[in-house]
Scaffold this motif. Structure first.
Motif, PDB file in Angstrom:
ATOM      1  N   THR A 168      -9.969   0.257  10.240  1.00 30.26           N
ATOM      2  CA  THR A 168      -9.417   0.064  11.577  1.00 30.26           C
ATOM      3  C   THR A 168      -7.900   0.077  11.495  1.00 30.26           C
ATOM      4  OG1 THR A 168      -9.465  -2.345  11.300  1.00 30.26           O
ATOM      5  CG2 THR A 168     -11.403  -1.321  12.328  1.00 30.26           C
ATOM      6  N   ALA A 169      -7.252   0.175  12.631  1.00 31.80           N
ATOM      7  CA  ALA A 169      -5.794   0.078  12.710  1.00 31.80           C
ATOM      8  C   ALA A 169      -5.432  -1.309  13.222  1.00 31.80           C
ATOM      9  CB  ALA A 169      -5.238   1.156  13.625  1.00 31.80           C
ATOM     10  N   PRO A 170      -4.440  -1.991  12.639  1.00 27.34           N
ATOM     11  CA  PRO A 170      -3.702  -1.536  11.455  1.00 27.34           C
ATOM     12  C   PRO A 170      -4.558  -1.571  10.193  1.00 27.34           C
ATOM     13  CG  PRO A 170      -3.092  -3.782  11.995  1.00 27.34           C
ATOM     14  CD  PRO A 170      -3.994  -3.315  13.108  1.00 27.34           C
ATOM     15  N   GLY A 171      -4.018  -0.919   9.147  1.00 28.12           N
ATOM     16  CA  GLY A 171      -4.747  -0.806   7.899  1.00 28.12           C
ATOM     17  C   GLY A 171      -4.628  -2.051   7.041  1.00 28.12           C
ATOM     18  N   THR A 172      -4.862  -1.869   5.755  1.00 30.95           N
ATOM     19  CA  THR A 172      -4.876  -2.975   4.803  1.00 30.95           C
ATOM     20  C   THR A 172      -3.910  -2.705   3.662  1.00 30.95           C
ATOM     21  OG1 THR A 172      -7.212  -3.410   5.293  1.00 30.95           O
ATOM     22  CG2 THR A 172      -6.331  -4.331   3.241  1.00 30.95           C
ATOM     23  N   LEU A 173      -3.148  -3.724   3.284  1.00 36.65           N
ATOM     24  CA  LEU A 173      -2.291  -3.662   2.103  1.00 36.65           C
ATOM     25  C   LEU A 173      -3.036  -4.325   0.956  1.00 36.65           C
ATOM     26  CD1 LEU A 173       0.481  -3.099   0.739  1.00 36.65           C
ATOM     27  CD2 LEU A 173       1.179  -5.398   1.488  1.00 36.65           C
ATOM     28  N   VAL A 174      -3.401  -3.551  -0.066  1.00 34.84           N
ATOM     29  CA  VAL A 174      -4.093  -4.071  -1.240  1.00 34.84           C
ATOM     30  C   VAL A 174      -3.052  -4.337  -2.319  1.00 34.84           C
ATOM     31  CG1 VAL A 174      -5.865  -3.627  -2.983  1.00 34.84           C
ATOM     32  CG2 VAL A 174      -6.153  -2.737  -0.654  1.00 34.84           C
ATOM     33  N   VAL A 175      -2.994  -5.568  -2.831  1.00 31.57           N
ATOM     34  CA  VAL A 175      -2.017  -5.928  -3.856  1.00 31.57           C
ATOM     35  C   VAL A 175      -2.742  -6.461  -5.084  1.00 31.57           C
ATOM     36  CG1 VAL A 175      -0.156  -6.381  -2.210  1.00 31.57           C
ATOM     37  CG2 VAL A 175      -1.685  -8.245  -2.865  1.00 31.57           C
ATOM     38  N   ALA A 176      -2.252  -6.084  -6.266  1.00 34.60           N
ATOM     39  CA  ALA A 176      -2.909  -6.478  -7.514  1.00 34.60           C
ATOM     40  C   ALA A 176      -1.876  -6.717  -8.593  1.00 34.60           C
ATOM     41  CB  ALA A 176      -3.893  -5.389  -7.963  1.00 34.60           C
ATOM     42  N   ASN A 177      -2.256  -7.500  -9.596  1.00 34.36           N
ATOM     43  CA  ASN A 177      -1.435  -7.621 -10.799  1.00 34.36           C
ATOM     44  C   ASN A 177      -1.512  -6.307 -11.568  1.00 34.36           C
ATOM     45  OD1 ASN A 177      -4.269  -8.580 -11.211  1.00 34.36           O
ATOM     46  ND2 ASN A 177      -3.629  -8.621 -13.362  1.00 34.36           N
ATOM     47  N   HIS A 178      -0.591  -6.092 -12.501  1.00 27.60           N
ATOM     48  CA  HIS A 178      -0.473  -4.781 -13.149  1.00 27.60           C
ATOM     49  C   HIS A 178      -0.442  -4.946 -14.665  1.00 27.60           C
ATOM     50  CE1 HIS A 178      -0.066  -0.593 -13.058  1.00 27.60           C
ATOM     51  NE2 HIS A 178       1.202  -0.444 -12.744  1.00 27.60           N
ATOM     52  N   ILE A 179      -1.421  -4.365 -15.345  1.00 28.23           N
ATOM     53  CA  ILE A 179      -1.525  -4.468 -16.798  1.00 28.23           C
ATOM     54  C   ILE A 179      -1.476  -3.102 -17.465  1.00 28.23           C
ATOM     55  CG2 ILE A 179      -3.019  -5.207 -18.718  1.00 28.23           C
ATOM     56  CD1 ILE A 179      -4.178  -7.338 -16.842  1.00 28.23           C
ATOM     57  N   ALA A 209      -0.621  -6.205   9.488  1.00 25.32           N
ATOM     58  CA  ALA A 209      -1.750  -5.718   8.708  1.00 25.32           C
ATOM     59  C   ALA A 209      -2.398  -6.831   7.904  1.00 25.32           C
ATOM     60  CB  ALA A 209      -1.293  -4.606   7.767  1.00 25.32           C
ATOM     61  N   GLU A 210      -3.628  -6.591   7.501  1.00 29.87           N
ATOM     62  CA  GLU A 210      -4.336  -7.495   6.599  1.00 29.87           C
ATOM     63  C   GLU A 210      -3.901  -7.214   5.168  1.00 29.87           C
ATOM     64  OE1 GLU A 210      -8.848  -8.499   6.755  1.00 29.87           O
ATOM     65  OE2 GLU A 210      -8.630  -6.901   5.253  1.00 29.87           O
ATOM     66  N   ILE A 211      -3.836  -8.263   4.364  1.00 33.73           N
ATOM     67  CA  ILE A 211      -3.494  -8.130   2.946  1.00 33.73           C
ATOM     68  C   ILE A 211      -4.725  -8.513   2.137  1.00 33.73           C
ATOM     69  CG2 ILE A 211      -2.028  -8.966   1.067  1.00 33.73           C
ATOM     70  CD1 ILE A 211       0.027  -9.641   3.368  1.00 33.73           C
ATOM     71  N   ARG A 212      -5.094  -7.630   1.202  1.00 38.57           N
ATOM     72  CA  ARG A 212      -6.265  -7.889   0.374  1.00 38.57           C
ATOM     73  C   ARG A 212      -5.820  -8.009  -1.083  1.00 38.57           C
ATOM     74  NH1 ARG A 212     -11.610  -9.527   0.746  1.00 38.57           N
ATOM     75  NH2 ARG A 212     -11.902  -8.210   2.587  1.00 38.57           N
ATOM     76  N   PRO A 213      -5.700  -9.234  -1.604  1.00 38.79           N
ATOM     77  CA  PRO A 213      -5.329  -9.395  -3.024  1.00 38.79           C
ATOM     78  C   PRO A 213      -6.527  -9.158  -3.935  1.00 38.79           C
ATOM     79  CG  PRO A 213      -5.531 -11.534  -1.954  1.00 38.79           C
ATOM     80  CD  PRO A 213      -5.827 -10.519  -0.906  1.00 38.79           C
ATOM     81  N   VAL A 214      -6.275  -8.527  -5.062  1.00 34.77           N
ATOM     82  CA  VAL A 214      -7.308  -8.343  -6.075  1.00 34.77           C
ATOM     83  C   VAL A 214      -6.737  -8.719  -7.431  1.00 34.77           C
ATOM     84  CG1 VAL A 214      -8.537  -6.539  -4.809  1.00 34.77           C
ATOM     85  CG2 VAL A 214      -6.763  -5.904  -6.427  1.00 34.77           C
ATOM     86  N   ARG A 215      -7.599  -9.219  -8.286  1.00 32.70           N
ATOM     87  CA  ARG A 215      -7.190  -9.649  -9.621  1.00 32.70           C
ATOM     88  C   ARG A 215      -7.819  -8.739 -10.665  1.00 32.70           C
ATOM     89  NH1 ARG A 215      -6.330 -14.799 -12.775  1.00 32.70           N
ATOM     90  NH2 ARG A 215      -7.296 -14.437 -14.795  1.00 32.70           N
ATOM     91  N   ILE A 216      -7.004  -8.213 -11.568  1.00 33.25           N
ATOM     92  CA  ILE A 216      -7.465  -7.324 -12.623  1.00 33.25           C
ATOM     93  C   ILE A 216      -7.354  -8.049 -13.960  1.00 33.25           C
ATOM     94  CG2 ILE A 216      -7.010  -5.166 -13.859  1.00 33.25           C
ATOM     95  CD1 ILE A 216      -5.859  -4.082 -11.234  1.00 33.25           C
ATOM     96  N   ASP A 241     -12.415  -5.905 -15.506  1.00 36.37           N
ATOM     97  CA  ASP A 241     -12.906  -6.735 -14.406  1.00 36.37           C
ATOM     98  C   ASP A 241     -11.939  -6.658 -13.234  1.00 36.37           C
ATOM     99  OD1 ASP A 241     -15.281  -7.953 -15.514  1.00 36.37           O
ATOM    100  OD2 ASP A 241     -13.968  -9.082 -16.841  1.00 36.37           O
ATOM    101  N   ILE A 242     -12.476  -6.440 -12.061  1.00 36.75           N
ATOM    102  CA  ILE A 242     -11.649  -6.520 -10.863  1.00 36.75           C
ATOM    103  C   ILE A 242     -12.355  -7.432  -9.872  1.00 36.75           C
ATOM    104  CG2 ILE A 242     -12.636  -4.356  -9.964  1.00 36.75           C
ATOM    105  CD1 ILE A 242      -9.914  -3.949  -8.521  1.00 36.75           C
ATOM    106  N   ARG A 243     -11.633  -8.462  -9.458  1.00 34.78           N
ATOM    107  CA  ARG A 243     -12.209  -9.415  -8.508  1.00 34.78           C
ATOM    108  C   ARG A 243     -11.493  -9.290  -7.175  1.00 34.78           C
ATOM    109  NH1 ARG A 243     -15.564 -13.681  -7.995  1.00 34.78           N
ATOM    110  NH2 ARG A 243     -15.049 -15.170  -6.378  1.00 34.78           N
ATOM    111  N   VAL A 244     -12.280  -9.061  -6.130  1.00 33.82           N
ATOM    112  CA  VAL A 244     -11.747  -8.935  -4.776  1.00 33.82           C
ATOM    113  C   VAL A 244     -11.646 -10.335  -4.167  1.00 33.82           C
ATOM    114  CG1 VAL A 244     -12.092  -7.918  -2.501  1.00 33.82           C
ATOM    115  CG2 VAL A 244     -12.813  -6.661  -4.553  1.00 33.82           C
ATOM    116  N   LEU A 245     -10.443 -10.708  -3.756  1.00 34.08           N
ATOM    117  CA  LEU A 245     -10.196 -12.051  -3.228  1.00 34.08           C
ATOM    118  C   LEU A 245     -10.170 -12.044  -1.701  1.00 34.08           C
ATOM    119  CD1 LEU A 245      -7.389 -12.975  -5.769  1.00 34.08           C
ATOM    120  CD2 LEU A 245      -9.797 -13.592  -5.866  1.00 34.08           C
ATOM    121  N   PRO A 246     -10.281 -13.217  -1.072  1.00 34.54           N
ATOM    122  CA  PRO A 246     -10.306 -13.275   0.396  1.00 34.54           C
ATOM    123  C   PRO A 246      -9.046 -12.669   1.013  1.00 34.54           C
ATOM    124  CG  PRO A 246     -11.016 -15.358  -0.547  1.00 34.54           C
ATOM    125  CD  PRO A 246     -10.498 -14.546  -1.687  1.00 34.54           C
ATOM    126  N   PRO A 247      -9.190 -12.052   2.178  1.00 36.14           N
ATOM    127  CA  PRO A 247      -8.037 -11.408   2.820  1.00 36.14           C
ATOM    128  C   PRO A 247      -7.032 -12.428   3.346  1.00 36.14           C
ATOM    129  CG  PRO A 247      -9.934 -11.351   4.275  1.00 36.14           C
ATOM    130  CD  PRO A 247     -10.427 -11.897   2.961  1.00 36.14           C
TER     131      PRO A 247
END
Length: 301
Positions: free
Chosen positions: A90-101, A196-203, A261-267
């Motif tokens: 949907t609009a607006p979209g989602t910003l997905v943010v993750a740690n970087h290894i 926009a919604e932000i969706r954090p993920v942990r790697i 492993d990638i864990r999707v966290l609450p928005p």
């Protein structure tokens, strides 16, 4: 080099390495060829994939991205959150943010949330990966020109307002597990501007022990690792400092039992925090929090 660019204490000598079980060299070489071939196939097929409808395109990209990780000999484990197939765009979209290894993080995130990747401008000139990134709608950032930052924020905000999913690694550089870096607030300003919604993920990466041992693999991610064990489970996957890509590729394919492993966290809603810096700190804490390792609502192998 611009003194404002993010840096990490991680170096190939201290952080990148693997002291666990290894694959035979012929098998590792076969995996390396398979992974590179799949990446090349993605680059060649990108123009045709763009002609597909959004749902079919995302499904194909997810399968391809997971296939790339698996082709390099890395198992994939995805936990938490709602499956993308059941979450309409949907609009607006989602910003997905993750740690970087690692460079593995890019196809790993795409295996869950395909979208427009945020990457440094230099990648556009890379062979194979550059054209693939451009065809995929990557938003390129000129990291050494601070005056270009407002333009980049506007471009990200425009993409989010149009309903795009934007993937960013706000640490700005890869880190092997010696504490997470500070999340830059620029991309969060774009999320605020677009509401926009932000969706954090942990790697994280771990070594899966041989069958029959009965012990779980050691995990490594944004949490701090002990100095006495600088080359932990993420060492095989870590791509840090001036580490050559060829050396990192070989380290990955020779490491037996490597699991991503990638864990999707609450928005997070962009409007839930007073400003971009508070929003960046909140997302960083969510990704780094050990509670991200709790048992998942859903697990996909």
């Amino acid at each position: 080099m611009n003194p404002w660019l993010p840096t990490a204490p991680c170096t190939p000598r201290t952080c990148a390495g693997h002291d666990g079980p290894t694959r035979p060299r012929p098998l590792a070489a076969a995996l390396l060829c398979a992974g590179c071939a799949l990446v090349l196939a993605g680059a060649l097929g990108a123009p045709f994939v763009l002609m597909l409808g959004p749902t079919r395109r995302e499904r194909l990209i997810r399968r391809w991205a997971r296939g790339v990780v698996r082709a390099f000999g890395v198992r994939v484990r995805i936990t938490g959150g709602q499956a993308p197939d059941n979450a309409p765009r949907t609009a607006p979209g989602t910003l997905v943010v993750a740690n970087h290894i690692s460079w593995l993080d890019i196809p790993l995130v795409a295996a869950v949330y395909p979208g427009r990747m945020l990457a440094k401008r230099e990648i556009a000139a890379w062979p194979v990966l550059g054209p693939l990134a451009t065809a995929g709608g990557t938003l390129f950032v000129e990291r050494d020109r601070l005056r270009a930052l407002p333009t980049t924020v506007r471009e990200i905000g425009a993409a989010l307002r149009e309903g795009s999913r934007v993937i960013a690694f706000p640490e700005g550089t890869t880190r092997c597990g010696r504490g997470g870096g500070r999340y830059g607030p620029a991309v969060f300003q774009a999320a605020i501007d677009a509401d926009a919604e932000i969706r954090p993920v942990r790697i994280s990466y771990r070594i899966r022990p041989p069958r029959g041992t009965g012990r779980g693999g050691r995990a490594s991610g944004p949490a701090c690792c002990a100095p006495a064990e600088p080359q932990g489970p993420a060492g095989a996957a870590a791509f840090v400092g001036d580490d050559p890509l060829t050396a990192s590729l070989w380290r990955v394919v020779t490491a037996a039992g490597l699991t991503a492993d990638i864990r999707v966290l609450p928005p997070i809603r962009a409007g839930d925090r007073p400003d971009r810096r508070a929003l960046a700190r909140f997302a960083q804490t969510a990704v780094a929090n050990d509670s991200a390792n709790r048992s998942a609502e859903s697990v996909h192998h």
